[in-house]
Design an enzyme around this catalytic site. Structure first.
Site, short mmCIF file in Angstrom:
data_model
loop_
_atom_site.label_atom_id
_atom_site.label_comp_id
_atom_site.label_asym_id
_atom_site.label_seq_id
_atom_site.Cartn_x
_atom_site.Cartn_y
_atom_site.Cartn_z
N ASN A 100 0.87 -1.18 0.00
CA ASN A 100 0.00 0.00 0.00
C ASN A 100 0.91 1.23 0.00
O ASN A 100 1.50 1.56 1.00
CB ASN A 100 -0.89 -0.02 1.25
CG ASN A 100 -1.73 1.23 1.40
OD1 ASN A 100 -1.74 2.09 0.50
ND2 ASN A 100 -2.42 1.37 2.53
N TRP A 101 1.01 1.85 -1.18
CA TRP A 101 1.93 2.98 -1.31
C TRP A 101 1.40 4.23 -0.61
O TRP A 101 2.08 5.23 -0.52
CB TRP A 101 2.19 3.28 -2.79
CG TRP A 101 2.91 2.19 -3.54
CD1 TRP A 101 3.32 0.96 -3.04
CD2 TRP A 101 3.32 2.21 -4.91
NE1 TRP A 101 3.94 0.24 -4.01
CE2 TRP A 101 3.96 0.97 -5.18
CE3 TRP A 101 3.20 3.14 -5.94
CZ2 TRP A 101 4.48 0.65 -6.44
CZ3 TRP A 101 3.72 2.83 -7.19
CH2 TRP A 101 4.35 1.60 -7.43
N LYS A 102 0.15 4.20 -0.19
CA LYS A 102 -0.52 5.37 0.41
C LYS A 102 -0.36 6.58 -0.52
O LYS A 102 -0.31 6.40 -1.74
CB LYS A 102 -0.01 5.60 1.82
CG LYS A 102 -0.15 4.32 2.68
CD LYS A 102 -0.05 4.53 4.14
CE LYS A 102 -0.26 3.19 4.86
NZ LYS A 102 -0.18 3.30 6.30
N HIS A 147 -9.51 0.91 4.87
CA HIS A 147 -8.25 1.10 5.59
C HIS A 147 -8.49 1.99 6.81
O HIS A 147 -9.35 2.89 6.76
CB HIS A 147 -7.21 1.73 4.67
CG HIS A 147 -5.83 1.74 5.25
ND1 HIS A 147 -5.44 2.69 6.17
CD2 HIS A 147 -4.79 0.90 5.10
CE1 HIS A 147 -4.18 2.42 6.52
NE2 HIS A 147 -3.77 1.35 5.90
N GLU A 189 -6.99 4.45 7.89
CA GLU A 189 -6.88 5.88 7.60
C GLU A 189 -8.15 6.41 6.94
O GLU A 189 -8.54 7.56 7.16
CB GLU A 189 -5.62 6.12 6.73
CG GLU A 189 -4.35 5.93 7.56
CD GLU A 189 -3.14 5.43 6.79
OE1 GLU A 189 -3.11 5.52 5.56
OE2 GLU A 189 -2.21 4.93 7.46
N GLU A 247 -5.12 -5.04 10.54
CA GLU A 247 -4.13 -3.99 10.76
C GLU A 247 -4.42 -3.27 12.06
O GLU A 247 -5.26 -2.35 12.09
CB GLU A 247 -4.16 -2.97 9.60
CG GLU A 247 -3.85 -3.56 8.25
CD GLU A 247 -3.28 -2.51 7.29
OE1 GLU A 247 -2.20 -2.74 6.77
OE2 GLU A 247 -3.92 -1.47 7.09
N GLY A 272 2.55 2.39 10.80
CA GLY A 272 3.48 3.51 10.65
C GLY A 272 4.19 3.89 11.94
O GLY A 272 4.76 4.97 12.03
N SER A 323 3.60 -2.03 10.28
CA SER A 323 5.06 -2.03 10.46
C SER A 323 5.71 -3.36 10.09
O SER A 323 6.69 -3.77 10.73
CB SER A 323 5.41 -1.62 11.90
OG SER A 323 4.95 -0.30 12.17
N GLY A 341 5.02 1.44 4.61
CA GLY A 341 6.32 2.08 4.41
C GLY A 341 7.34 1.22 3.66
O GLY A 341 7.99 1.70 2.73
P1 13P Z 1 3.12 0.49 7.65
O1 13P Z 1 3.65 -0.79 7.05
O2 13P Z 1 3.83 1.71 7.15
O3 13P Z 1 3.01 0.41 9.14
O4 13P Z 1 1.62 0.66 7.11
C1 13P Z 1 0.75 -0.39 7.23
C2 13P Z 1 -0.48 -0.09 6.46
O5 13P Z 1 -1.26 0.75 6.83
C3 13P Z 1 -0.69 -0.85 5.21
O6 13P Z 1 -1.99 -0.65 4.73
#
Ligand code: 13P
Length: 250
Positions: free
Chosen positions: A12-14, A97, A99, A166, A172, A211, A233
């Site tokens: 997930n590149w966000k 997600h 977020e 998650e 993150g 993470s 990340g």
């Molecule tokens: P990180 O791997 O940066 O913690 O993010 C996880 C995430 O939200 C994947 O969708």
């Protein structure tokens, strides 16, 4: 529960990337990923989906969006639909997600509607669930996850979806759930789904996210109910992402 479920590693590149950076990342992934083993999925920001679709042509890497509308078309400014994602070459879409849930107000009912729309268009929804730290501290993890799954079950074919567990506190933060903590929730999710559809539960791909990195992936993947990872990340670094994919293949 032992299984023959194939592992899936999803990036997930966000909200990251540029034409140039995406080109470099995909080129490095194509060079470094193992030729077989775990399935691989990348989810770039929507404006770059078509670029990345082109870069991935003929490769074994699947393409997914980070979000999808619950509507197919119409007056929904700023949204994009599941049929549109199919047309530009997506096979998957992340739905719900944390977020999206916390920053953009997506309720579990809306997540279920999006999941249904994605399935109807032939996309594989990657539905995210997970608790916050205060919820975990209060011993409410299972209740929270059950509440997030509730609107989905009975509404969608659970055999058609991927679930990503998650924990919000692990996203993150560099703080990962221990393999035992993650396995316990994955087992809970599988049992919960199994209560309504045993066959779907047995075949259900349940990813862990939060993470995940090259150093902790193998231990997570050794758990019987962890079927891969949703990586934030570390998915932006080809070397790290490739190492996670390799860890899933062993
Ligand atoms: P990180 O791997 O940066 O913690 O993010 C996880 C995430 O939200 C994947 O969708």
């Amino acid at each position: 529960m032992t299984s023959s479920r194939r592992k899936l590693v999803a990036g997930n590149w966000k909200m990251n990337g540029t034409f140039a950076a995406n080109g470099e990342l995909v080129a490095a992934l194509l060079a470094q990923l193992p030729r077989d083993g775990a399935s691989v999925l990348v989810c770039p920001p929507a404006p770059y989906l078509q670029q990345v679709a082109g870069l991935l042509t003929g490769s074994r890497i699947a393409l997914g969006a980070q979000n999808v509308s619950e509507f197919d078309s119409g007056a929904y400014t700023g949204e994009w639909s599941a049929p549109m994602l199919r047309e530009i070459g997506c096979s998957h879409a992340i739905v719900g997600h944390s977020e999206r849930r916390t920053l953009f107000g997506e309720t579990s009912e809306r997540v279920a509607a999006k999941t249904e729309a994605a399935l109807k268009a032939g996309l594989i929804p990657v539905v995210c669930v997970g608790e916050t730290w205060p919820e975990r501290s209060a011993g409410a993890t299972e209740a929270v996850v059950a509440g997030q799954l509730g609107p989905l079950m009975g509404r969608v074919n659970m055999a058609g979806i991927v679930i990503a567990y998650e924990p919000v506190w692990a996203i993150g933060t560099g703080k990962t759930a221990t393999p035992a903590e993650a396995q316990a929730v994955h087992d809970f999710i599988r049992r919960k789904v199994g209560a309504v559809d045993a066959a779907a539960a047995a075949g259900l791909t349940i990813l862990y996210g939060g993470s995940v990195n090259a150093g902790n992936a193998a231990a997570l993947f050794s758990c019987p109910d962890i079927d891969g990872a949703l990586v934030g990340g570390a998915s932006l670094k080809a070397q790290d992402f490739a190492a996670i994919v390799r860890a899933a293949a062993t």
